[in-house]
Enzyme design. Structure first.
Site, PDB file in Angstrom:
ATOM      1  N   LYS A   1       0.814  -1.242   0.025  1.00  0.00           N
ATOM      2  CA  LYS A   1       0.047   0.060   0.034  1.00  0.00           C
ATOM      3  C   LYS A   1       0.712   1.326  -0.022  1.00  0.00           C
ATOM      4  O   LYS A   1       0.440   2.276  -0.699  1.00  0.00           O
ATOM      5  CB  LYS A   1      -0.916  -0.090   1.216  1.00  0.00           C
ATOM      6  CG  LYS A   1      -1.685  -1.293   1.394  1.00  0.00           C
ATOM      7  CD  LYS A   1      -2.909  -1.221   0.622  1.00  0.00           C
ATOM      8  CE  LYS A   1      -3.435  -2.696   0.696  1.00  0.00           C
ATOM      9  NZ  LYS A   1      -4.881  -2.831  -0.018  1.00  0.00           N
TER      10      LYS A   1
HETATM   11  C1  LIG Z   1      -1.063  -7.729   2.445  1.00  0.00           C
HETATM   12  C2  LIG Z   1      -2.276  -7.709   1.337  1.00  0.00           C
HETATM   13  N1  LIG Z   1      -2.148  -8.537   0.510  1.00  0.00           N
HETATM   14  C3  LIG Z   1      -3.224  -8.434  -0.455  1.00  0.00           C
HETATM   15  C4  LIG Z   1      -4.255  -7.672  -0.283  1.00  0.00           C
HETATM   16  C5  LIG Z   1      -5.181  -7.363  -1.291  1.00  0.00           C
HETATM   17  O1  LIG Z   1      -4.934  -6.421  -2.504  1.00  0.00           O
HETATM   18  P1  LIG Z   1      -6.318  -5.825  -3.056  1.00  0.00           P
HETATM   19  O2  LIG Z   1      -7.269  -5.261  -2.079  1.00  0.00           O
HETATM   20  O3  LIG Z   1      -5.797  -4.577  -3.980  1.00  0.00           O
HETATM   21  O4  LIG Z   1      -6.860  -6.830  -4.105  1.00  0.00           O
HETATM   22  C6  LIG Z   1      -4.315  -6.484   0.603  1.00  0.00           C
HETATM   23  C7  LIG Z   1      -5.373  -5.640   0.700  1.00  0.00           C
HETATM   24  O5  LIG Z   1      -6.325  -5.678   0.369  1.00  0.00           O
HETATM   25  C8  LIG Z   1      -3.175  -6.559   1.539  1.00  0.00           C
HETATM   26  O6  LIG Z   1      -2.987  -5.750   2.503  1.00  0.00           O
HETATM   27  N1  LIG Z   2      -6.413  -5.040   2.107  1.00  0.00           N
HETATM   28  C1  LIG Z   2      -6.943  -3.604   2.527  1.00  0.00           C
HETATM   29  C2  LIG Z   2      -8.417  -3.439   2.469  1.00  0.00           C
HETATM   30  C3  LIG Z   2      -8.490  -2.191   1.751  1.00  0.00           C
HETATM   31  O1  LIG Z   2      -8.128  -2.302   0.697  1.00  0.00           O
HETATM   32  P1  LIG Z   2      -7.846  -1.085  -0.447  1.00  0.00           P
HETATM   33  O2  LIG Z   2      -7.052  -1.433  -1.367  1.00  0.00           O
HETATM   34  O3  LIG Z   2      -9.239  -0.728  -1.098  1.00  0.00           O
HETATM   35  O4  LIG Z   2      -7.614  -0.022   0.404  1.00  0.00           O
HETATM   36  C4  LIG Z   2      -6.356  -3.365   3.748  1.00  0.00           C
HETATM   37  O5  LIG Z   2      -5.392  -3.839   4.235  1.00  0.00           O
HETATM   38  O6  LIG Z   2      -6.607  -2.299   4.402  1.00  0.00           O
END
Ligand SMILES: Cc1ncc(COP(=O)(O)O)c(C=O)c1O
Ligand SMILES: N[C@@H](CCOP(=O)(O)O)C(=O)O
Length: 463
Positions: free
Chosen positions: A112
């Site tokens: 993120k």
């Molecule tokens: C460690 C981790 N892996 C995978 C994901 C999945 O990513 P996305 O929500 O973009 O599919 C998230 C959050 O959503 C995450 O925090």
């Molecule tokens: N896995 C995310 C959930 C939120 O997803 P986002 O990509 O829309 O911000 C988290 O760890 O908070």
């Protein structure tokens, strides 16, 4: 560059206005009107660029004239030179032609940071120029929260409210959010699950009266297009580092809100040769069931060893469905309405298009643990539980052993000590900048699972 809503009724916006919002006024998500295209020669010419310069090449067509070239280049350089690894997103080989793309060298140890370190700086630049104060609201299943707070904590023009499911994120994740000091930072633990938190954020965009018309509401979740755009870059970076674009690549992506994999889908549309994109889910497998059985059916949310992916309703799936519906906003709005309340199947032509684009696989907790252990025993490489799901899905669905398989390493294992211990392994120590995390003072409020309670809290805090 203009952006349109997936539901076809909201006004077109430029990049800066999309950055400064969340959901479109018709309830849809903003997407670019046209996707920028690059030739193989052009992509090839970027092979030697450092990460921040590559990011400029990939991101600038989406930004258009919202930020001038000099400002965008400066911001990108500041963003990615702050990462702990010189390569920013290094590749680790874990087997023959099999890699993990480590996306956890940013300040909060999860992918993120790639988007939220950038988003925070872009917001700051824009809000200072406009002399405007905004309210940010975000929902987190663990990682978005700390990355968003870390990315925006220096913005004077921001009050940030992050909702997380009470007792359902790991201790490291919670402390990463709740120990960051600042009068403008507000953590709220909701007595509910991630979907409840996310739903409240979406409802807040639909009715912003709690902000009394005085403040704009901005999203830090991946409903904000600026999040997606930053995540496209590392697909190009990984590919160029392994001989792309002359070679095709395969990517396996641990998936929750469908943002990260959607970024890969966009990279492919921009001209990056991607042979296979794998949607890797945990037991919250609505996307896997949809892609494999053509049935979109909501099951209750389950708590797993990979809490950040404990999500039922994947926000960004709407962006894919919009393309599958030939970008017809009216039809998409009808489909989304149906998906909210009943089990839905797509017609076969659309479904086969979706299956050409994505493979999918779901992994349960036991298999997640086994994969962490197996990979450690094979390669002395410690996976976090989310990345382990990606690796397992890659191994089960791989189509061509000659094509490099890259699993996105979405978080550092130190964030999930319980899962590492369950796999019978020893968790690593926290990095130096977080070494006293367990002693730091926490600050958060617990609220009932009720939108009104959250809006009252926001109102009381800012007015
Ligand atoms: C460690 C981790 N892996 C995978 C994901 C999945 O990513 P996305 O929500 O973009 O599919 C998230 C959050 O959503 C995450 O925090
Ligand atoms: N896995 C995310 C959930 C939120 O997803 P986002 O990509 O829309 O911000 C988290 O760890 O908070």
């Amino acid at each position: 560059m203009k952006y349109i809503s997936t539901r076809g009724q909201a006004p077109e916006l430029n990049f800066e206005d999309v950055l400064l919002t969340g959901l479109a006024s018709d309830g849809g998500l903003y997407v670019p009107k046209d996707i920028p295209q690059f030739s193989q020669e052009e992509i090839q010419s970027w092979a030697e660029l450092p990460y921040h310069e590559l990011a400029f090449k990939v991101i600038s067509p989406f930004v258009g004239d919202s930020f001038d070239e000099k400002t965008l280049k400066r911001i990108l350089k500041e963003t990615y030179t702050g990462f702990a690894h010189k390569a920013v997103a290094p590749l680790q080989q874990i087997d023959h032609n099999e890699y993990v793309l480590e996306l956890f060298h940013g300040p909060t140890l999860a992918f993120k940071d790639f988007a939220l370190q950038l988003l925070g700086r872009l917001l700051d630049e824009s809000l200072q120029k406009r002399d405007e104060k905004v309210v940010i609201m975000g929902a987190t299943s663990g990682d978005t929260g700390s990355a968003a707070i870390e990315g925006t904590k220096a913005c004077k023009n921001v009050d940030i409210f992050i909702l997380h499911p009470h007792n359902r994120v790991s201790e490291v994740q919670r402390r990463q959010m709740t120990t960051i000091k600042g009068d403008n930072i507000h953590n709220i633990a909701i007595e509910g699950n991630f979907d409840d938190c996310q739903q409240m954020i979406k409802q807040s965009f639909a009715d912003q009266s709690f902000l009394r018309g005085e403040r704009r509401l901005v999203a830090v979740n991946s409903i904000n297009w600026a999040r997606i755009v930053a995540q496209i870059v590392y697909y190009f970076y990984a590919s160029l580092n392994l001989g792309g674009p002359k070679r095709e690549m395969a990517f396996s992506v641990p998936t929750g809100n469908f943002g990260d994999i959607f970024a890969g889908y966009i990279a492919k549309k921009m001209g990056l040769p991607i042979k296979q994109l794998i949607v890797a889910t945990n037991k919250n497998d609505i996307l896997h069931r949809f892609l494999s059985k053509n049935l979109y059916e909501k099951h209750p949310l389950q708590h797993t060893l990979s809490p950040s992916m404990d999500i039922v309703v994947s926000s960004n799936f709407e962006r894919l469905l919009f393309d599958l519906e030939d970008r017809n906003g009216e039809k998409l709005a009808e489909l989304m309405e149906k998906m909210g309340s009943e089990t839905v199947s797509l017609d076969e032509a659309k479904m086969s298009k979706a299956r050409e684009l994505f493979d999918s696989y779901a992994v349960d907790d036991q298999t997640t643990s086994d994969t962490i252990k197996e990979v450690f025993e094979q390669s002395e490489y410690l996976l976090d539980p989310h990345t382990a799901i990606g690796v397992k899905a890659a191994r089960e669905t791989r189509r061509d052993m000659n094509i490099p398989m890259i699993t996105l390493g979405t978080a550092h294992p130190v964030k999930f000590t319980d899962a590492i211990k369950k796999a019978g392994l020893v968790s690593p120590s926290l990095p130096a900048h977080l070494s006293d995390l367990m002693e730091r003072e926490e600050k958060f409020s617990v609220l009932e699972n009720d939108l009104k309670a959250v809006h009252n809290f926001v109102e009381k805090t800012i007015f």
